[in-house]
Write an enzyme that holds these catalytic residues in place. Sequence first.
Site, short mmCIF file in Angstrom:
data_model
loop_
_atom_site.label_atom_id
_atom_site.label_comp_id
_atom_site.label_asym_id
_atom_site.label_seq_id
_atom_site.Cartn_x
_atom_site.Cartn_y
_atom_site.Cartn_z
N ASP A 1 -6.86 4.12 -4.79
CA ASP A 1 -7.52 3.90 -3.50
C ASP A 1 -8.24 5.22 -3.21
O ASP A 1 -8.47 6.01 -4.13
CB ASP A 1 -6.51 3.51 -2.41
CG ASP A 1 -7.17 2.92 -1.18
OD1 ASP A 1 -7.50 1.72 -1.20
OD2 ASP A 1 -7.38 3.65 -0.19
N GLY B 1 -20.46 7.10 1.57
CA GLY B 1 -19.57 7.57 0.53
C GLY B 1 -20.33 7.86 -0.75
O GLY B 1 -21.53 7.57 -0.86
N LYS C 1 0.87 -1.18 0.00
CA LYS C 1 0.00 0.00 0.00
C LYS C 1 0.90 1.22 0.00
O LYS C 1 2.04 1.16 0.46
CB LYS C 1 -0.87 0.03 1.27
CG LYS C 1 -2.13 0.82 1.11
CD LYS C 1 -3.19 -0.01 0.40
CE LYS C 1 -4.44 0.74 0.08
NZ LYS C 1 -5.52 -0.18 -0.31
N1 GLU Z 1 -7.18 0.00 -3.31
C1 GLU Z 1 -7.86 -1.19 -3.71
C2 GLU Z 1 -7.90 -2.15 -2.55
O1 GLU Z 1 -7.96 -1.74 -1.41
C3 GLU Z 1 -7.35 -1.76 -5.02
C4 GLU Z 1 -5.91 -2.15 -5.04
C5 GLU Z 1 -5.38 -2.58 -6.39
O2 GLU Z 1 -6.14 -2.63 -7.36
O3 GLU Z 1 -4.17 -2.88 -6.44
O4 GLU Z 1 -7.92 -3.35 -2.69
#
Ligand code: GLU
Length: 446
Positions: free
Chosen positions: A164, A236, A124
């Site tokens: 995200d 949201g 992340k």
């Molecule tokens: N941010 C998204 C998640 O929490 C997608 C992450 C991605 O596609 O790599 O899974």
Amino acid sequence: MKVQTIMADLERKHPGESEYLQAVREVLESIEEVYNLHPEFEKAKIVERMVEPDRIFTFRVTWVDDRGDIQTNIGYRIQFNSAIGPYKGGIRFHKAVNPSMLKFLGFEQTFKNALTTLPMGGAKGGSDFDPVGKSDAEIMRFCQAFMWELWQNIGPDTDVPAGDVGVGGREIGYMYGMYKKLAREYNTGVLTGKGMNWGGSLIRPEATGFGALYFVEHMLAKAGKSIKDATVAISGFGNVAWGAATKATELGAKVIAISGPDGVVYNPNGMTQEKLDYMLILRASNQNVVAPFAEKFPDATFIPGKKAWSIKCDIALPCAFQNELNGDDAAELLANGTWCAAEVSNMGCTPEAIAAFQSAGILFAPGKAVNAGGVATSGLEMTQNAMHISWSAAEVDSKLHYIMESIHAACVKYGTQENGYINYVKGANIAGFMKVAQAMLEQGIV
Ligand code: GLU
């Protein structure tokens, strides 16, 4: 393994990292029993190794705003675990981003990605950059400055970021443009969530919300219920909420609430195509307010300062941020007759809220299972990029369907209790954990 001992150690090493400690505790508590049946895991210290990220990059991001003033933010990329594939996970731009938040998200991502059945490790990243009120040009300059630092640490077989909270197609575009300029190669597989004309996958924008509703459909079917005519409250109004509202409406449910930091919109007649399209316009405005929805559609009412959970509904879908549904909210929902809650945001419910839902015996499923369709479709985008082809929307959607069905089946397999209640939290955690733990064991002490 003793959860209390490991947690005490982590609390000492990482004081104040509340979201991270919360996410770790939830997983450890639910895997404890199974873990202790595997002395080989204990011997290889799998848990002690798994709870610490492989590495964390922290960097300064300096950029110039529209007034000509110089702004400095902090950027991060947390490469959490690569036992089953290259690091994979989104980038979050939000003023509250800090190491604890990204460590919790990277930790969760590791198990979520394992559940997708695809070979992806967990990561992340993000920044405390606040997109609210920023112009398009400012967002572009920030994304470029962020990528200037990040680009050497990512790659199609190394680490593949995506969107995200605060990062959607526009931001991925600006970051990809800068990556391409710096790397001097057209490496499409380095980011996912790309535009359709330059390596993106059909259905990726919809995938998190669509996948969540496919999961909910399976969960309801297993319980002998149907989503048709059910009332749904969504928190949201961004990309994830939009995808969930679109699919819920298509499946015959009535989406009666969406919300923002400013309050909730009560929408008694449900969504229309025009309303769904307007959600995207609201998100793109960068104002982070939902009130204009009720000005545009007079059959809807804006209630300032209230959450989506104050609206009486059958199904509650948190789609915004971690810990957005707490114990009091859960009590209010239960008193109003809610019979299903599914986290579409990551760790959308507090431990108190989860305990309230589970002890009331209603259907509850955690984010790492429910929202895994987003990253799963990112995995499908990576496959298409590696093969230099693109699949039709129908093909991607049917693969997404299959993946969500498999995740549901894994949760049922590991989460069904003696009394017949399916503990989806336990099921998802054990299923994800077993896969990563086994891979770490086989790869030795590294
Ligand atoms: N941010 C998204 C998640 O929490 C997608 C992450 C991605 O596609 O790599 O899974």
